[in-house]
Design a protein around this motif. Structure first.
Motif, mmCIF file in Angstrom:
data_model
loop_
_atom_site.group_PDB
_atom_site.id
_atom_site.type_symbol
_atom_site.label_atom_id
_atom_site.label_comp_id
_atom_site.label_asym_id
_atom_site.label_seq_id
_atom_site.Cartn_x
_atom_site.Cartn_y
_atom_site.Cartn_z
ATOM 1 N N PRO A 132 0.819 -1.228 0.204
ATOM 2 C CA PRO A 132 -0.020 0.020 0.109
ATOM 3 C C PRO A 132 0.922 1.388 -0.014
ATOM 4 C CG PRO A 132 -1.007 -1.426 1.551
ATOM 5 C CD PRO A 132 0.489 -2.148 1.114
ATOM 6 N N LEU A 133 1.934 1.174 1.020
ATOM 7 C CA LEU A 133 3.002 2.498 0.761
ATOM 8 C C LEU A 133 3.404 2.566 -0.575
ATOM 9 C CD1 LEU A 133 4.379 2.097 4.434
ATOM 10 C CD2 LEU A 133 2.647 3.851 3.505
ATOM 11 N N VAL A 134 3.814 1.403 -1.249
ATOM 12 C CA VAL A 134 4.497 1.576 -2.584
ATOM 13 C C VAL A 134 3.740 2.270 -3.445
ATOM 14 C CG1 VAL A 134 5.508 0.451 -4.202
ATOM 15 C CG2 VAL A 134 6.227 -0.283 -2.153
ATOM 16 N N VAL A 135 2.135 1.775 -3.421
ATOM 17 C CA VAL A 135 1.251 2.553 -4.370
ATOM 18 C C VAL A 135 1.132 3.824 -3.986
ATOM 19 C CG1 VAL A 135 -1.254 2.255 -4.896
ATOM 20 C CG2 VAL A 135 0.079 0.091 -4.695
ATOM 21 N N VAL A 136 1.002 4.544 -3.012
ATOM 22 C CA VAL A 136 0.835 5.564 -2.582
ATOM 23 C C VAL A 136 2.179 6.387 -3.125
ATOM 24 C CG1 VAL A 136 0.627 7.529 -0.790
ATOM 25 C CG2 VAL A 136 -1.033 5.473 -0.806
ATOM 26 N N GLY A 137 3.201 5.710 -2.899
ATOM 27 C CA GLY A 137 4.586 6.581 -3.407
ATOM 28 C C GLY A 137 4.565 6.787 -4.660
ATOM 29 N N ASP A 138 4.106 5.720 -5.635
ATOM 30 C CA ASP A 138 3.899 5.959 -7.002
ATOM 31 C C ASP A 138 3.079 7.071 -7.372
ATOM 32 O OD1 ASP A 138 5.505 3.751 -7.450
ATOM 33 O OD2 ASP A 138 3.886 2.337 -7.709
ATOM 34 N N MET A 139 2.244 7.544 -6.761
ATOM 35 C CA MET A 139 1.219 8.603 -7.143
ATOM 36 C C MET A 139 1.425 9.678 -6.344
ATOM 37 S SD MET A 139 -2.679 7.358 -5.981
ATOM 38 C CE MET A 139 -2.991 7.138 -4.483
ATOM 39 N N SER A 140 2.632 9.808 -5.421
ATOM 40 C CA SER A 140 2.841 10.752 -4.542
ATOM 41 C C SER A 140 2.696 12.387 -5.172
ATOM 42 C CB SER A 140 3.891 10.540 -3.698
ATOM 43 O OG SER A 140 5.117 10.562 -4.316
ATOM 44 N N TYR A 141 3.459 12.369 -6.206
ATOM 45 C CA TYR A 141 3.581 13.707 -6.951
ATOM 46 C C TYR A 141 2.199 14.242 -7.291
ATOM 47 C CZ TYR A 141 4.695 17.401 -10.531
ATOM 48 O OH TYR A 141 4.744 18.274 -11.251
ATOM 49 N N SER A 142 1.262 13.307 -7.966
ATOM 50 C CA SER A 142 -0.110 13.842 -8.172
ATOM 51 C C SER A 142 -0.944 14.141 -7.034
ATOM 52 C CB SER A 142 -0.965 12.838 -9.037
ATOM 53 O OG SER A 142 -0.503 12.867 -10.586
ATOM 54 N N LEU A 143 -0.825 13.232 -6.032
ATOM 55 C CA LEU A 143 -1.404 13.455 -4.785
ATOM 56 C C LEU A 143 -1.000 14.919 -4.132
ATOM 57 C CD1 LEU A 143 -3.571 12.420 -2.585
ATOM 58 C CD2 LEU A 143 -1.381 11.207 -1.648
ATOM 59 N N TYR A 144 0.177 15.146 -4.098
ATOM 60 C CA TYR A 144 0.671 16.325 -3.695
ATOM 61 C C TYR A 144 0.021 17.531 -4.434
ATOM 62 C CZ TYR A 144 3.680 20.149 -2.184
ATOM 63 O OH TYR A 144 4.393 21.305 -1.704
ATOM 64 N N LEU A 145 -0.032 17.647 -5.710
ATOM 65 C CA LEU A 145 -0.434 18.504 -6.511
ATOM 66 C C LEU A 145 -1.977 18.687 -6.214
ATOM 67 C CD1 LEU A 145 1.060 18.168 -9.822
ATOM 68 C CD2 LEU A 145 1.532 19.874 -8.239
ATOM 69 N N TRP A 146 -2.813 17.522 -6.025
ATOM 70 C CA TRP A 146 -4.231 17.645 -6.011
ATOM 71 C C TRP A 146 -4.809 18.410 -4.812
ATOM 72 C CZ3 TRP A 146 -7.608 18.503 -9.772
ATOM 73 C CH2 TRP A 146 -7.312 18.186 -11.190
ATOM 74 N N HIS A 147 -4.119 17.679 -3.723
ATOM 75 C CA HIS A 147 -4.913 17.774 -2.375
ATOM 76 C C HIS A 147 -5.054 19.164 -1.781
ATOM 77 C CE1 HIS A 147 -1.059 18.755 -0.478
ATOM 78 N NE2 HIS A 147 -1.672 19.125 0.650
ATOM 79 N N TRP A 148 -4.025 19.817 -2.049
ATOM 80 C CA TRP A 148 -4.436 21.496 -1.631
ATOM 81 C C TRP A 148 -5.256 22.180 -2.370
ATOM 82 C CZ3 TRP A 148 -3.849 23.606 2.706
ATOM 83 C CH2 TRP A 148 -3.974 25.267 2.919
ATOM 84 N N PRO A 149 -5.466 22.227 -3.593
ATOM 85 C CA PRO A 149 -6.483 22.972 -4.299
ATOM 86 C C PRO A 149 -7.949 22.487 -3.880
ATOM 87 C CG PRO A 149 -4.867 22.575 -6.125
ATOM 88 C CD PRO A 149 -4.527 21.850 -4.729
ATOM 89 N N LEU A 150 -8.076 21.164 -3.720
ATOM 90 C CA LEU A 150 -9.344 20.493 -3.520
ATOM 91 C C LEU A 150 -9.540 21.060 -1.989
ATOM 92 C CD1 LEU A 150 -8.986 17.078 -5.017
ATOM 93 C CD2 LEU A 150 -10.738 18.599 -5.573
ATOM 94 N N LEU A 151 -8.806 20.976 -0.930
ATOM 95 C CA LEU A 151 -8.871 21.466 0.299
ATOM 96 C C LEU A 151 -9.533 22.921 0.333
ATOM 97 C CD1 LEU A 151 -6.161 19.709 2.476
ATOM 98 C CD2 LEU A 151 -8.722 19.179 2.554
ATOM 99 N N VAL A 152 -8.623 23.852 -0.468
ATOM 100 C CA VAL A 152 -8.838 25.260 -0.541
ATOM 101 C C VAL A 152 -10.181 25.475 -1.164
ATOM 102 C CG1 VAL A 152 -8.329 27.210 -1.497
ATOM 103 C CG2 VAL A 152 -6.792 26.015 -0.540
ATOM 104 N N TYR A 153 -10.824 24.847 -2.146
ATOM 105 C CA TYR A 153 -12.070 25.088 -3.032
ATOM 106 C C TYR A 153 -13.209 24.366 -2.159
ATOM 107 C CZ TYR A 153 -9.524 27.461 -6.552
ATOM 108 O OH TYR A 153 -8.953 28.291 -7.462
#
Length: 631
Positions: A285-306
């Protein structure tokens, strides 16, 4: 915050523990942004990423240099493949949502920050716009892109430097990197002490973190710790990262020396290949999240703000935004990132140029249209405009954190030619009260002196920074001023209480006692209700979506709970000394609720902390009555 591990080797050859570390880093950031209380030091996830990035990219560059296959064009082409595909959908999403949800002022700033994000210099932009009175971070959907700017500025200079040293002074390569890391650490610590905003965003202050990762390549190549030492390093590194996440907080002077804890912890795990703690991070599970970590980092903040802007600060909204972040990150990784990373999409330069140009043009148009205020009806625009309803003399009269304003140069309000008999001595919270109260005093033929400084309340303390010097100079001048009879003290108590090194409110009470002993009448204003949202934006959007701005605010009980201990402490100190106390809750709140808006006055705040000129007017009748009785 990028992810170079995808480029190091085919997916099945990547170090799973590094992917696990990437997962820990991005999960820490997401949790900190969504539920800061659960992980107060979660922001250090970015620092973990910097170390990982320095290690992975330096490893790639050294291998290419050794094999004489290095190409600057090839390097930057890989960077484009890595960064651009996932970034531009997020930029498009942020701008579209901004056109729907952001006030004209906030949208203008979004256009500005997106412009600089396209050029990977948003961190330098945030140094200029992240001031004490700028819109709250909750209105900056691209605030998190500062880390991309730091990385790309570092990688603009690092590969040519590595190439030059490798070619002409190869034996000095690792000493040179170590010296550069130490210089960067010194710069970071100096910035932390003298300009914290610059310390956080400037690439010179963050370079040490990427260079720590680069130095790990040398350790792995030439030192090669034995297995027992790897076990020790593995657990020590794991512990250092865990302690950083739990013990550090937003009040920690950062980055500087404190950043060494998570960075050296990450470095220890990088050189501890096969250690037991490293193997824990190899869980699928950690490896899977690590694979998509760049996209997760990019998406999480705008979604929280809006999400918070559109639906409020509900826990359900936060949880939904986080879940959506994971969903969009998976889609982005699978259908956007991978086709570029594995070479299925061949062109690189012209799609990157086209996307960048289009994004920049949109930003220029929105910026020059002043945030497109025509999106809103006139009543909504009036509420948004309250963000500008602050003291127009701030630039002239208000002392910023890194400036000085001698007593003789502080501003005066009221009757011309009248020596000020009243002073407001405060941090930024009092800057709007000064002209409003001064105008009322002017009608009596009196005048007021405004002494306000960002983040620097009236104190008697042993501080040796700008604030301490400022306060000692002000105290000496006030006590020596025979015309000044009354001093009004106020502060953003809640903000100072968040800093464990702050002596507030006791240091302010010491100032009050010294003023009293010098023969001055002292008035202390208790905590003003403050909010974790931006009132002008919240009120304007409420009206747009059919809600009543009068319904916005907080329960009186919540304000009393947050400030009751400070208020009681001040009252207990003031009563036996004859110091007058004014409670803003009696002005901004009724028995049930504290409000941000009154129909006959408008918005009472220009941001979540500072009363607007209209809000400051609430203080005037009571203070005028107190001053009428002054000796």
């Amino acid at each position: 915050m990028s992810a170079e591990s995808n480029l190091a080797s085919p997916i099945h050859h990547r170090r799973a523990d590094i992917q696990g570390l990437r997962a820990v880093a991005v999960l820490a950031v997401v949790i900190h942004h969504a539920w800061a209380g659960l992980l107060p030091g979660g922001f250090v996830g970015v620092d973990v990423f910097f170390v990982l990035s320095g290690f992975l990219i330096t490893g790639i560059l050294m291998r290419e240099l050794d094999q004489r296959q290095f190409s600057l064009t090839g390097f930057y082409k890989r960077r484009i493949r890595r960064l651009f595909p996932a970034l531009f959908p997020v930029l498009a999403f942020s701008m579209i949502c901004g056109l729907i949800l952001l006030s004209p002022t906030a949208l203008t700033e979004l256009a500005l920050t997106q412009f600089f994000t396209n050029l990977f210099v948003s961190n330098l932009a945030f140094i200029r716009i992240s001031g004490y009175f700028d819109p709250d971070a909750a209105l900056r959907p691209l605030l998190h892109t500062w880390s991309l700017g730091v990385e790309e500025q570092f990688y603009l200079l690092f590969p040519p430097l590595l190439l030059a040293v490798h070619r002409f002074a190869r034996r000095l390569l690792w000493p040179v990197l170590l010296i550069l890391a130490l210089v960067s650490l010194y710069v970071a610590q100096d910035y932390v002490a003298n300009d914290p905003v610059k310390a956080f965003y400037h690439p010179f202050a963050r370079a040490v973190e990427l260079l720590i990762g680069a130095l790990c390549v040398g350790v792995v190549r030439y030192v090669r710790p034995r297995q027992p030492m790897r076990q020790v390093l593995s657990w020590l590194g794991f512990a250092a990262i865990a302690v950083s996440l739990l013990v550090l907080s937003d009040t920690t002077p950062f980055p500087g020396l404190w950043a060494l804890m998570p960075c050296l912890g990450t470095a220890a795990m990088l050189v501890a290949t096969g250690g037991q703690a490293n193997r824990l991070l190899e869980a699928r599970p950690l490896v899977v999240v690590g694979d998509m970590s760049y996209s997760l980092y990019l998406w999480h903040w705008p979604l929280l703000v809006y999400g918070h802007l559109a639906f409020g600060l509900s826990p359900w909204v936060t949880a939904t935004a986080v879940v959506l972040s994971f969903g969009l990150a998976w889609v982005s990784r699978r259908y956007v990132e991978e086709p570029w990373l594995d070479g299925r999409i061949k062109p690189v330069w012209w799609p990157a140029l086209a996307a960048t140009t289009a994004s920049i043009l949109i930003c220029v148009v929105v910026y020059n249209l002043n945030g497109v205020p025509q999106r809103f009806a006139a009543p909504e625009q009036a509420l948004f405009a309250a963000a500008q309803n602050y003291n127009p003399d701030r630039d002239r009269c208000h002392k910023r954190s890194n400036g000085t304003l001698p007593y003789a140069e502080t501003c005066r309000y009221g009757a011309a030619g009248s020596a000020p008999a009243v002073a407001i001595w405060s941090d930024s919270i009092g800057a709007e009260l000064a002209p409003v109260l001064g105008r009322a005093l002017g009608e009596r033929g009196q005048a007021l002196r405004s002494i306000t400084a960002s983040g620097c309340p009236a104190e008697v303390s042993d501080r040796t920074d700008n604030c301490g010097d400022h306060n000692r100079q002000i105290m000496a001048a006030i006590t020596a001023d025979p015309d000044l009879r009354t001093v009004i003290l106020m502060a953003h108590y809640v903000g100072h209480a968040a800093d464990p090194t702050s002596g507030m409110p006791d240091t302010m009470l010491a100032a009050a006692d010294q003023l009293r002993k010098a023969g001055k009448q002292v008035v202390i204003i208790l905590p003003i209700p403050s909010y974790d949202f931006d009132p002008p934006s919240e009120a304007g959007l409420a009206l747009r979506f059919g809600r009543d701005p009068e319904s916005l605010g907080m329960a009186r009980a919540d304000h009393d709970r947050a400030t009751g201990a400070v208020a009681s402490h001040i009252r207990a100190f003031a009563a036996p000394r004859g110091i007058t106390v004014v409670d803003p809750a009696d002005l901004f709140c009724d028995a049930a609720r504290c409000r941000i808006y009154e129909p006959n006055r408008g918005l009472l705040y220009f941001d979540g902390t500072h009363p607007s000129l209209a809000g400051a007017q609430l203080f005037v009748p009571g203070l005028m009555a107190v001053l009428q009785d002054a000796p």
